[in-house]
Motif scaffolding. Structure first.
Motif, short mmCIF file in Angstrom:
data_model
loop_
_atom_site.label_atom_id
_atom_site.label_comp_id
_atom_site.label_asym_id
_atom_site.label_seq_id
_atom_site.Cartn_x
_atom_site.Cartn_y
_atom_site.Cartn_z
N TYR A 1 9.71 -0.67 0.31
CA TYR A 1 8.92 0.36 0.97
C TYR A 1 7.96 1.03 -0.02
CZ TYR A 1 7.79 4.34 3.97
OH TYR A 1 7.13 5.29 4.71
N HIS A 2 8.47 1.39 -1.18
CA HIS A 2 7.62 2.04 -2.20
C HIS A 2 6.56 1.07 -2.72
CE1 HIS A 2 9.83 5.72 -1.99
NE2 HIS A 2 10.97 5.12 -2.31
N ARG A 3 6.88 -0.20 -2.86
CA ARG A 3 5.89 -1.19 -3.28
C ARG A 3 4.78 -1.34 -2.24
NH1 ARG A 3 9.62 -6.14 -5.26
NH2 ARG A 3 7.64 -7.25 -5.23
N ASP B 1 14.36 0.44 -0.09
CA ASP B 1 13.57 1.52 -0.68
C ASP B 1 12.54 0.98 -1.67
OD1 ASP B 1 14.84 3.55 0.75
OD2 ASP B 1 16.37 3.83 -0.78
N GLU B 2 12.94 0.00 -2.47
CA GLU B 2 12.01 -0.59 -3.44
C GLU B 2 10.84 -1.26 -2.73
OE1 GLU B 2 11.79 -4.26 -6.64
OE2 GLU B 2 13.77 -3.42 -6.16
N ASN C 1 17.06 -4.38 -1.15
CA ASN C 1 16.66 -3.07 -1.66
C ASN C 1 15.44 -2.59 -0.88
OD1 ASN C 1 15.81 -0.81 -3.09
ND2 ASN C 1 16.45 -1.66 -5.06
N LEU D 1 9.64 4.27 7.67
CA LEU D 1 11.02 4.01 7.28
C LEU D 1 11.94 4.81 8.19
CD1 LEU D 1 12.65 2.48 5.13
CD2 LEU D 1 12.54 4.52 3.72
N GLN E 1 3.81 0.95 -0.06
CA GLN E 1 3.00 2.17 -0.12
C GLN E 1 2.06 2.14 -1.33
OE1 GLN E 1 6.22 5.12 0.01
NE2 GLN E 1 5.31 5.88 1.92
N ALA E 2 2.60 1.79 -2.49
CA ALA E 2 1.81 1.78 -3.72
C ALA E 2 0.66 0.78 -3.63
CB ALA E 2 2.70 1.46 -4.92
#
Length: 121
Positions: free
Chosen positions: A80-82, A77-78, A75, A94, A84-85
């Motif tokens: 990548y967002h983690r 996207d998950e 996953n 990405l 960034q956060a």
């Protein structure tokens, strides 16, 4: 989210000599060769997926430097967002690459650039 594999990446200019070294000395088999990167492997899982892998590369693809590790996840996207956060440094955004992967680079706390990727369906 699950990690599917982790591959060490070795940067160098003479991929043919390195390829012969790992093939002849350790019996590794070439499982991918894009010219600028060669991946060798030994062993396989029940899904016939190589377990032990090593990549030899002159560049990281797309004109980037060779990352220290490539980590395939289920996953992207998950992850990548983690990243960034958490405020981790994204050193390559990405991107959908023409060789069939989507990926990004992130710098780990030790300073290494890590390639996080997922194969496109």
């Amino acid at each position: 989210m699950a990690v599917l594999r982790i591959v060490a990446n070795l940067a160098g200019s003479d991929l043919q000599a390195a390829r012969v070294f790992y093939e002849e000395l350790l019996g590794l088999d070439v499982v991918m060769d894009h010219g600028w990167i060669v991946t060798l492997a030994a062993g396989a899982t029940a899904e016939n997926r190589p377990v032990q892998q090593l990549s030899l590369a002159t560049e990281g693809g797309g004109g980037t430097d060779v990352p220290r590790l490539s980590i395939e996840v289920d996953n992207l996207d998950e992850v990548y967002h983690r990243a960034q956060a958490a405020g981790f440094e994204i050193t390559y955004p990405l991107t959908e690459e023409p060789w069939g992967v989507q990926r990004f680079y992130v710098r780990d706390p030790l300073g290494y650039v890590i390639n996080i990727l997922s194969h496109q369906a």
